[in-house]
Enzyme design. Structure first.
Site, PDB file in Angstrom:
ATOM      1  N   MET A 123      33.274  -7.067  60.475  1.00 49.28           N
ATOM      2  CA  MET A 123      33.666  -6.815  61.666  1.00 49.28           C
ATOM      3  C   MET A 123      34.030  -5.264  61.921  1.00 49.28           C
ATOM      4  O   MET A 123      34.710  -4.851  62.675  1.00 49.28           O
ATOM      5  CB  MET A 123      34.871  -7.557  61.968  1.00 49.28           C
ATOM      6  CG  MET A 123      34.779  -9.050  62.106  1.00 49.28           C
ATOM      7  SD  MET A 123      35.743  -9.829  63.378  1.00 49.28           S
ATOM      8  CE  MET A 123      37.512  -9.525  62.527  1.00 49.28           C
ATOM      9  N   LEU A 138      35.395  -0.379  58.024  1.00 47.26           N
ATOM     10  CA  LEU A 138      34.978  -0.749  56.655  1.00 47.26           C
ATOM     11  C   LEU A 138      35.835   0.005  55.814  1.00 47.26           C
ATOM     12  O   LEU A 138      36.367   1.197  55.806  1.00 47.26           O
ATOM     13  CB  LEU A 138      33.377  -0.489  56.346  1.00 47.26           C
ATOM     14  CG  LEU A 138      32.562  -0.903  57.355  1.00 47.26           C
ATOM     15  CD1 LEU A 138      31.029  -0.650  56.709  1.00 47.26           C
ATOM     16  CD2 LEU A 138      32.520  -2.465  57.364  1.00 47.26           C
ATOM     17  N   HIS A 172      34.937  -3.821  51.821  1.00 44.85           N
ATOM     18  CA  HIS A 172      33.838  -4.443  52.099  1.00 44.85           C
ATOM     19  C   HIS A 172      32.646  -3.712  51.237  1.00 44.85           C
ATOM     20  O   HIS A 172      31.141  -4.236  51.255  1.00 44.85           O
ATOM     21  CB  HIS A 172      33.437  -3.614  53.783  1.00 44.85           C
ATOM     22  CG  HIS A 172      34.190  -4.195  54.728  1.00 44.85           C
ATOM     23  ND1 HIS A 172      35.336  -3.487  55.224  1.00 44.85           N
ATOM     24  CD2 HIS A 172      34.371  -5.338  55.300  1.00 44.85           C
ATOM     25  CE1 HIS A 172      36.030  -4.343  56.102  1.00 44.85           C
ATOM     26  NE2 HIS A 172      35.345  -5.641  56.094  1.00 44.85           N
ATOM     27  N   GLN A 182      36.177 -15.686  67.505  1.00 50.87           N
ATOM     28  CA  GLN A 182      36.826 -15.793  66.649  1.00 50.87           C
ATOM     29  C   GLN A 182      38.214 -15.782  66.566  1.00 50.87           C
ATOM     30  O   GLN A 182      38.981 -15.861  65.844  1.00 50.87           O
ATOM     31  CB  GLN A 182      36.180 -15.522  65.005  1.00 50.87           C
ATOM     32  CG  GLN A 182      36.507 -14.078  64.881  1.00 50.87           C
ATOM     33  CD  GLN A 182      35.450 -13.911  63.773  1.00 50.87           C
ATOM     34  OE1 GLN A 182      34.330 -13.866  63.351  1.00 50.87           O
ATOM     35  NE2 GLN A 182      36.249 -13.348  62.611  1.00 50.87           N
ATOM     36  N   ASP A 219      38.961 -13.905  52.237  1.00 47.67           N
ATOM     37  CA  ASP A 219      38.965 -14.835  53.330  1.00 47.67           C
ATOM     38  C   ASP A 219      38.455 -16.028  52.485  1.00 47.67           C
ATOM     39  O   ASP A 219      37.487 -16.589  52.720  1.00 47.67           O
ATOM     40  CB  ASP A 219      38.019 -14.510  54.376  1.00 47.67           C
ATOM     41  CG  ASP A 219      38.627 -13.081  54.892  1.00 47.67           C
ATOM     42  OD1 ASP A 219      39.441 -13.176  55.871  1.00 47.67           O
ATOM     43  OD2 ASP A 219      38.192 -12.050  54.456  1.00 47.67           O
ATOM     44  N   GLN A 265      37.368 -18.995  54.768  1.00 50.78           N
ATOM     45  CA  GLN A 265      36.041 -18.808  55.310  1.00 50.78           C
ATOM     46  C   GLN A 265      34.909 -18.804  54.261  1.00 50.78           C
ATOM     47  O   GLN A 265      33.900 -19.337  54.616  1.00 50.78           O
ATOM     48  CB  GLN A 265      36.169 -17.311  55.796  1.00 50.78           C
ATOM     49  CG  GLN A 265      34.647 -16.745  56.148  1.00 50.78           C
ATOM     50  CD  GLN A 265      34.962 -15.397  56.794  1.00 50.78           C
ATOM     51  OE1 GLN A 265      35.427 -15.076  57.862  1.00 50.78           O
ATOM     52  NE2 GLN A 265      34.758 -14.250  56.119  1.00 50.78           N
ATOM     53  N   SER A 299      41.355  -4.344  56.998  1.00 48.46           N
ATOM     54  CA  SER A 299      41.315  -3.533  58.263  1.00 48.46           C
ATOM     55  C   SER A 299      42.420  -3.698  58.988  1.00 48.46           C
ATOM     56  O   SER A 299      43.144  -2.786  59.664  1.00 48.46           O
ATOM     57  CB  SER A 299      40.159  -4.114  59.178  1.00 48.46           C
ATOM     58  OG  SER A 299      38.881  -3.939  58.462  1.00 48.46           O
ATOM     59  N   ARG A 300      43.240  -4.868  59.018  1.00 42.94           N
ATOM     60  CA  ARG A 300      44.348  -5.039  59.618  1.00 42.94           C
ATOM     61  C   ARG A 300      45.834  -4.425  59.025  1.00 42.94           C
ATOM     62  O   ARG A 300      46.792  -4.008  59.513  1.00 42.94           O
ATOM     63  CB  ARG A 300      44.940  -6.348  59.837  1.00 42.94           C
ATOM     64  CG  ARG A 300      43.923  -7.176  60.992  1.00 42.94           C
ATOM     65  CD  ARG A 300      44.626  -8.550  61.291  1.00 42.94           C
ATOM     66  NE  ARG A 300      43.811  -9.131  62.294  1.00 42.94           N
ATOM     67  CZ  ARG A 300      42.725  -9.852  62.233  1.00 42.94           C
ATOM     68  NH1 ARG A 300      42.327 -10.495  61.082  1.00 42.94           N
ATOM     69  NH2 ARG A 300      42.264 -10.446  63.310  1.00 42.94           N
TER      70      ARG A 300
HETATM   71  P1  AMP Z   1      36.033  -8.670  57.927  1.00 45.89           P
HETATM   72  O1  AMP Z   1      35.413  -7.197  58.396  1.00 45.89           O
HETATM   73  O2  AMP Z   1      37.662  -8.471  57.843  1.00 45.89           O
HETATM   74  O3  AMP Z   1      35.421  -9.701  58.731  1.00 45.89           O
HETATM   75  O4  AMP Z   1      35.317  -8.967  56.584  1.00 45.89           O
HETATM   76  C1  AMP Z   1      33.966  -8.836  56.155  1.00 45.89           C
HETATM   77  C2  AMP Z   1      33.825  -9.275  54.643  1.00 45.89           C
HETATM   78  O5  AMP Z   1      34.611  -8.537  53.905  1.00 45.89           O
HETATM   79  C3  AMP Z   1      34.413 -10.654  54.543  1.00 45.89           C
HETATM   80  O6  AMP Z   1      33.483 -11.576  53.895  1.00 45.89           O
HETATM   81  C4  AMP Z   1      35.685 -10.512  53.859  1.00 45.89           C
HETATM   82  O7  AMP Z   1      36.262 -11.525  53.031  1.00 45.89           O
HETATM   83  C5  AMP Z   1      35.299  -9.365  52.941  1.00 45.89           C
HETATM   84  N1  AMP Z   1      36.543  -8.777  52.677  1.00 45.89           N
HETATM   85  C6  AMP Z   1      37.409  -8.109  53.594  1.00 45.89           C
HETATM   86  N2  AMP Z   1      38.376  -7.649  52.850  1.00 45.89           N
HETATM   87  C7  AMP Z   1      38.139  -7.680  51.224  1.00 45.89           C
HETATM   88  C8  AMP Z   1      38.863  -7.260  50.363  1.00 45.89           C
HETATM   89  N3  AMP Z   1      39.926  -6.675  50.263  1.00 45.89           N
HETATM   90  N4  AMP Z   1      38.047  -7.720  48.900  1.00 45.89           N
HETATM   91  C9  AMP Z   1      37.122  -8.320  48.929  1.00 45.89           C
HETATM   92  N5  AMP Z   1      36.275  -8.776  50.182  1.00 45.89           N
HETATM   93  C10 AMP Z   1      36.854  -8.322  51.254  1.00 45.89           C
END
Ligand code: AMP
Length: 279
Positions: A30, A33, A37, A61, A149, A152, A185-186
């Site tokens: 999303m 990055l 990511h 979502q 996640d 997910q 990201s949050r």
């Molecule tokens: P998002 O942009 O939050 O939807 O995340 C996109 C992908 O990056 C998802 O598969 C997340 O599980 C993965 N992701 C997000 N944060 C992390 C993290 N700290 N470590 C590993 N993978 C991550």
């Protein structure tokens, strides 16, 4: 590196790459990055001829009272990071290129009834729908998801099995800040005080890992973890649960592989963290 906005132009590029016999890896994101990511993109780069990153804040979502509008966005930063990691294509559609009301949804019961699915009832329906769409648009050989996640990831694996997507799902470990906070990201929503308070999640993970290794039952593990979080005045627990790693259903004893997951509000920001324990 190329950037596409529409399904049609994306399909055209993918078709050409496939005709050249190239393998394709997809990293759905999303945007906004960070190094979490980046770890997925690096792994994807190692294992495929072509790396596709999708950068799309997926409206389906988010619940009606959630942070869709406020969700951080910075495409210039994302695009520079992707380029530096050797990405071939960023797919960055607008919502109107992805959804025309009324819409067809992909839903998965049982696995999405617990943990985050319980607190966010439409969340995984939106995730399954957008991930299915991305799989159909990009038709990757492999797709990369983070353990961050974990529910997910389990749901996507089950969906791929149930709907016969010919795609290998690769799970990647959680990337953390030096002090333990899982990258997200949050995290950008957190004030300096909240950023400090947010460490209670990773501290609870550590505590849970210790107790589970000593052979404790679920109740004891969860009590110990909740105890750590409750010491932090800015934290409010949404859930702390132990579930079967495949079905996402609660367990009392650690007899099979389990996932221990939590969601905790730090002020108004909802953060998640987890660990897996293999028997
Ligand atoms: P998002 O942009 O939050 O939807 O995340 C996109 C992908 O990056 C998802 O598969 C997340 O599980 C993965 N992701 C997000 N944060 C992390 C993290 N700290 N470590 C590993 N993978 C991550």
């Amino acid at each position: 590196m190329q950037v596409t906005k529409t399904v049609e132009e994306t399909r055209k590029l993918i078709k050409n790459w496939k005709m050249e016999g190239k393998t394709i890896g997809l990293v759905p994101t999303m945007g906004f990055l960070h190094e979490g990511h980046a770890s997925l993109i690096k792994k994807c780069r190692e294992e495929n001829n072509i790396v596709v990153v999708s950068d799309f804040v997926n409206p389906t979502q988010f619940g009606p009272t959630e942070d869709l509008e406020a969700y951080p966005r910075d495409f210039a930063h994302d695009s520079a990071l992707c380029e530096s990691l050797g990405t071939d294509l960023i797919f960055n559609p607008e919502p109107e290129n992805m959804y025309i009301d009324p819409y067809t949804y992909v839903n998965i019961d049982v696995l999405s009834d617990t943990l985050c699915g319980k607190s966010r009832p439409i969340h995984f329906k939106g995730v399954c729908t957008v991930v299915s769409k991305l799989f159909n648009i990009v038709s990757p050989d492999k797709a990369y998801f983070g353990q961050k996640d974990a529910q997910q990831l389990a749901i996507v694996r089950k969906m791929v099995q149930d709907l016969n997507f010919d795609i290998q799902i690769v799970g990647c470990p959680i990337v953390r800040e030096e002090d333990g906070l899982a990258k997200s990201s949050r995290n950008t929503y957190l004030s300096p005080k909240e950023r400090q308070a947010a460490l209670c999640l990773s501290k609870a993970v550590k505590k849970g890992q210790e107790v589970i290794c000593e052979g404790a039952m679920a109740e004891e593990v969860l009590d110990e973890m909740c105890g750590v979080i409750k010491e932090e005045p800015l934290a409010k627990i949404d859930y702390v649960s132990m579930v079967d790693a495949l079905t996402m259903q609660p367990v009392e004893k650690v007899e099979k592989d389990v996932l221990v997951a939590m969601a905790v509000y730090i002020g108004k920001t909802r953060l998640i963290d987890n660990f897996s324990f293999q028997m």
